[in-house]
Design a protein around this motif. Sequence first.
Motif, PDB file in Angstrom:
ATOM      1  N   GLY A 226      -1.456  -2.811  16.114  1.00 31.74           N
ATOM      2  CA  GLY A 226      -1.322  -1.137  16.273  1.00 31.74           C
ATOM      3  C   GLY A 226      -0.297  -1.028  15.168  1.00 31.74           C
ATOM      4  O   GLY A 226      -0.441   0.050  14.545  1.00 31.74           O
ATOM      5  N   VAL A 227       0.752  -1.675  15.128  1.00 26.19           N
ATOM      6  CA  VAL A 227       2.083  -1.623  14.368  1.00 26.19           C
ATOM      7  C   VAL A 227       1.307  -1.550  12.815  1.00 26.19           C
ATOM      8  O   VAL A 227       1.608  -0.803  11.717  1.00 26.19           O
ATOM      9  N   CYS A 228       0.510  -2.543  12.356  1.00 23.50           N
ATOM     10  CA  CYS A 228       0.114  -2.982  11.184  1.00 23.50           C
ATOM     11  C   CYS A 228      -0.831  -1.740  10.736  1.00 23.50           C
ATOM     12  O   CYS A 228      -1.310  -1.574   9.444  1.00 23.50           O
ATOM     13  N   HIS A 229      -1.477  -0.641  11.672  1.00 28.71           N
ATOM     14  CA  HIS A 229      -2.050   0.282  11.058  1.00 28.71           C
ATOM     15  C   HIS A 229      -1.302   1.684  11.464  1.00 28.71           C
ATOM     16  O   HIS A 229      -1.974   2.685  11.179  1.00 28.71           O
ATOM     17  N   MET A 230      -0.091   1.653  11.616  1.00 26.72           N
ATOM     18  CA  MET A 230       0.743   2.849  11.180  1.00 26.72           C
ATOM     19  C   MET A 230       1.181   3.124   9.817  1.00 26.72           C
ATOM     20  O   MET A 230       2.010   2.719   9.402  1.00 26.72           O
ATOM     21  N   THR A 231      -0.054   3.708   9.202  1.00 26.55           N
ATOM     22  CA  THR A 231      -0.106   3.538   7.695  1.00 26.55           C
ATOM     23  C   THR A 231       1.057   4.635   6.926  1.00 26.55           C
ATOM     24  O   THR A 231       1.000   4.259   5.760  1.00 26.55           O
ATOM     25  N   GLN A 232       1.551   5.316   7.900  1.00 28.50           N
ATOM     26  CA  GLN A 232       2.845   6.131   7.087  1.00 28.50           C
ATOM     27  C   GLN A 232       4.200   5.355   7.196  1.00 28.50           C
ATOM     28  O   GLN A 232       5.162   5.961   6.797  1.00 28.50           O
ATOM     29  N   LEU A 233       4.231   4.285   7.931  1.00 29.78           N
ATOM     30  CA  LEU A 233       5.619   3.639   7.832  1.00 29.78           C
ATOM     31  C   LEU A 233       6.258   3.433   6.609  1.00 29.78           C
ATOM     32  O   LEU A 233       5.448   2.708   5.684  1.00 29.78           O
ATOM     33  N   LYS A 234       7.567   3.779   6.557  1.00 26.92           N
ATOM     34  CA  LYS A 234       8.555   3.633   5.393  1.00 26.92           C
ATOM     35  C   LYS A 234       9.426   2.492   5.532  1.00 26.92           C
ATOM     36  O   LYS A 234      10.004   1.861   4.840  1.00 26.92           O
ATOM     37  N   GLU A 235       9.977   2.485   6.807  1.00 28.47           N
ATOM     38  CA  GLU A 235      10.757   1.589   7.254  1.00 28.47           C
ATOM     39  C   GLU A 235      10.378   0.738   8.629  1.00 28.47           C
ATOM     40  O   GLU A 235      10.187   1.574   9.641  1.00 28.47           O
ATOM     41  N   LEU A 236      10.572  -0.353   8.707  1.00 27.87           N
ATOM     42  CA  LEU A 236       9.981  -1.586   9.680  1.00 27.87           C
ATOM     43  C   LEU A 236      10.848  -2.361   9.920  1.00 27.87           C
ATOM     44  O   LEU A 236      11.140  -3.276   9.105  1.00 27.87           O
ATOM     45  N   TRP A 237      11.787  -2.500  11.249  1.00 26.26           N
ATOM     46  CA  TRP A 237      12.673  -3.395  11.516  1.00 26.26           C
ATOM     47  C   TRP A 237      12.025  -4.524  12.558  1.00 26.26           C
ATOM     48  O   TRP A 237      11.547  -4.020  13.681  1.00 26.26           O
ATOM     49  N   LEU A 238      11.835  -5.669  12.040  1.00 25.53           N
ATOM     50  CA  LEU A 238      11.150  -6.773  12.740  1.00 25.53           C
ATOM     51  C   LEU A 238      12.149  -8.085  12.997  1.00 25.53           C
ATOM     52  O   LEU A 238      11.548  -9.247  13.464  1.00 25.53           O
ATOM     53  N   TYR A 239      13.356  -7.952  12.760  1.00 27.11           N
ATOM     54  CA  TYR A 239      14.110  -9.249  12.609  1.00 27.11           C
ATOM     55  C   TYR A 239      14.382  -9.545  14.089  1.00 27.11           C
ATOM     56  O   TYR A 239      14.324  -8.933  15.171  1.00 27.11           O
ATOM     57  N   ASP A 240      14.487 -10.817  14.449  1.00 29.95           N
ATOM     58  CA  ASP A 240      14.644 -11.481  15.866  1.00 29.95           C
ATOM     59  C   ASP A 240      13.568 -11.199  16.556  1.00 29.95           C
ATOM     60  O   ASP A 240      13.892 -10.520  17.835  1.00 29.95           O
ATOM     61  N   CYS A 241      12.395 -11.198  16.329  1.00 28.34           N
ATOM     62  CA  CYS A 241      11.331 -10.982  17.164  1.00 28.34           C
ATOM     63  C   CYS A 241      10.433 -12.168  17.505  1.00 28.34           C
ATOM     64  O   CYS A 241       9.246 -11.925  18.252  1.00 28.34           O
ATOM     65  N   GLY A 242      10.834 -13.303  17.424  1.00 27.63           N
ATOM     66  CA  GLY A 242      10.000 -14.537  17.692  1.00 27.63           C
ATOM     67  C   GLY A 242       8.699 -14.536  16.699  1.00 27.63           C
ATOM     68  O   GLY A 242       8.058 -15.353  17.460  1.00 27.63           O
ATOM     69  N   ILE A 243       8.899 -14.046  15.773  1.00 26.24           N
ATOM     70  CA  ILE A 243       7.533 -14.163  15.021  1.00 26.24           C
ATOM     71  C   ILE A 243       7.338 -15.292  14.309  1.00 26.24           C
ATOM     72  O   ILE A 243       8.109 -15.826  13.390  1.00 26.24           O
ATOM     73  N   HIS A 244       6.131 -16.141  14.366  1.00 26.93           N
ATOM     74  CA  HIS A 244       6.015 -17.126  13.914  1.00 26.93           C
ATOM     75  C   HIS A 244       5.128 -17.245  12.460  1.00 26.93           C
ATOM     76  O   HIS A 244       5.085 -17.886  11.788  1.00 26.93           O
ATOM     77  N   GLU A 245       4.275 -16.273  12.796  1.00 29.68           N
ATOM     78  CA  GLU A 245       3.140 -15.870  11.562  1.00 29.68           C
ATOM     79  C   GLU A 245       3.159 -14.417  11.275  1.00 29.68           C
ATOM     80  O   GLU A 245       3.009 -13.523  12.292  1.00 29.68           O
ATOM     81  N   VAL A 246       3.030 -14.046  10.171  1.00 31.05           N
ATOM     82  CA  VAL A 246       3.131 -12.650   9.740  1.00 31.05           C
ATOM     83  C   VAL A 246       1.428 -12.055   9.987  1.00 31.05           C
ATOM     84  O   VAL A 246       0.947 -12.620   9.069  1.00 31.05           O
ATOM     85  N   ASN A 247       1.378 -11.225  10.707  1.00 28.02           N
ATOM     86  CA  ASN A 247      -0.172 -10.579  10.795  1.00 28.02           C
ATOM     87  C   ASN A 247      -0.661 -10.218   9.216  1.00 28.02           C
ATOM     88  O   ASN A 247      -0.112  -9.311   8.688  1.00 28.02           O
ATOM     89  N   PRO A 248      -1.745 -10.592   8.925  1.00 29.42           N
ATOM     90  CA  PRO A 248      -2.158 -10.430   7.593  1.00 29.42           C
ATOM     91  C   PRO A 248      -2.496  -8.833   7.579  1.00 29.42           C
ATOM     92  O   PRO A 248      -2.344  -8.479   6.582  1.00 29.42           O
ATOM     93  N   ASN A 249      -2.806  -8.069   8.473  1.00 26.24           N
ATOM     94  CA  ASN A 249      -3.062  -6.757   8.800  1.00 26.24           C
ATOM     95  C   ASN A 249      -1.747  -5.803   8.043  1.00 26.24           C
ATOM     96  O   ASN A 249      -1.853  -4.732   7.785  1.00 26.24           O
ATOM     97  N   ILE A 250      -0.712  -6.693   7.982  1.00 22.89           N
ATOM     98  CA  ILE A 250       0.477  -6.000   7.366  1.00 22.89           C
ATOM     99  C   ILE A 250       0.475  -5.269   6.110  1.00 22.89           C
ATOM    100  O   ILE A 250       1.039  -4.197   5.730  1.00 22.89           O
ATOM    101  N   GLY A 251      -0.585  -5.794   5.414  1.00 23.69           N
ATOM    102  CA  GLY A 251      -1.030  -5.188   4.071  1.00 23.69           C
ATOM    103  C   GLY A 251      -1.408  -3.684   4.330  1.00 23.69           C
ATOM    104  O   GLY A 251      -1.274  -3.128   3.042  1.00 23.69           O
ATOM    105  N   PHE A 252      -1.822  -3.214   5.339  1.00 28.06           N
ATOM    106  CA  PHE A 252      -2.431  -1.896   5.309  1.00 28.06           C
ATOM    107  C   PHE A 252      -1.042  -0.840   5.444  1.00 28.06           C
ATOM    108  O   PHE A 252      -1.403   0.391   5.249  1.00 28.06           O
ATOM    109  N   VAL A 253      -0.006  -1.490   5.640  1.00 28.36           N
ATOM    110  CA  VAL A 253       1.298  -0.632   5.698  1.00 28.36           C
ATOM    111  C   VAL A 253       1.763  -0.310   4.443  1.00 28.36           C
ATOM    112  O   VAL A 253       2.853  -0.741   3.982  1.00 28.36           O
TER     113      VAL A 253
END
Length: 372
Positions: free
Chosen positions: A289-316
Amino acid sequence: MEEFLANVRACAPEYSPLHDMKDEEILNSKRCARDDQGAGIVSLNLASLSLMDVPESISSLVSLTSLCLSANGLKSLPESISQLSSLHMLLLDNNLFHEIPTSIRSMKSLRHLDLSRNKLGDCDAVSLHLDSLELLDLSGNTKMTRVCSDIFHLPRIKQIDLHSCALIEVPKAIGHATLLERISLHSNELTHVPSEIGQCQNLTWLSLNSNKLESISSSIGRLTKLTRLSLHINALRTVPDELSQCVHLEALSLHSNCLESLPDSLSNLKECERLSLYHNPTLGCIPDGVCHMTQLKELWLYDCGIHEVNPNIGFVNLLQKLWLDRNPITKLPESMKKLTMLQELYLDQTQVEREDVEHITASMHNLKTLAY
């Protein structure tokens, strides 16, 4: 006016700076303003003068529309202040009031009342008849665990500030404040917010951060005019699907919770430009759902236990600032090359190789800050 000032001096202790000020210094300074004819006093600032009392003769200032008594040692007000029928603004912050003074509880002309940072205790039994009041500030009263329901029945109330008290509950009467546009409830002891808040459909600003909330009512979806929502520093594990109906949200703050998932429906938040999710180590991924918030300009995701970056990040692809640091990420997806608007990218304290970073960022010509 001279007689009134003499009475004020009589109420001031010897150490008050008022005794070193001549009448002319008060009447001809920023502390005082007259009406257009130069006759009546319409604004008076008696802040920070160590006043212990206000003289009964305050009622002689019949033209007064604004009175500032901030930062004194006041514990009460004279009954005669209720005769100031033109008074619109009354600032009583940073004093020693233990209750809302009875003399001001029925002032029909008052629009702005500030009683922040006093000694107010529970005022759930107080009756208020402030029919013109639009802004009420009771913040910083650290002994207040309950607030009176009457404030939500005030017919014109638009802004209420109750942050940094010790509130353990919000009255269900909040649903009656249908003209309410802003309410600050952050930094309290709230464990839940009543579903009746969904009836405040003119709300544009809602701060509930720094409480003890474990869930949010689905009725929040009825607040379709919200532009700012602060829910950080709570104990939330997710947010309701209905949040996606707040389609005018511009900034959403969810950092420092216990988030485990977020609904895909957040993709409906097409006007949201700022989303903070950091310090949620149980999140584990970048939700679709975050990867399809297409108007995002600032996204804070540090210290979220992320092992793999969602490939849909390109939509933002309007992102300008992205924080992925302090996550166990080992590789970046090719789709990140689409983030050509990025100006700041933070990858420090990850396990991404230098070659991978340089490969992905080679086409990011707007990038000014790269940390890894």
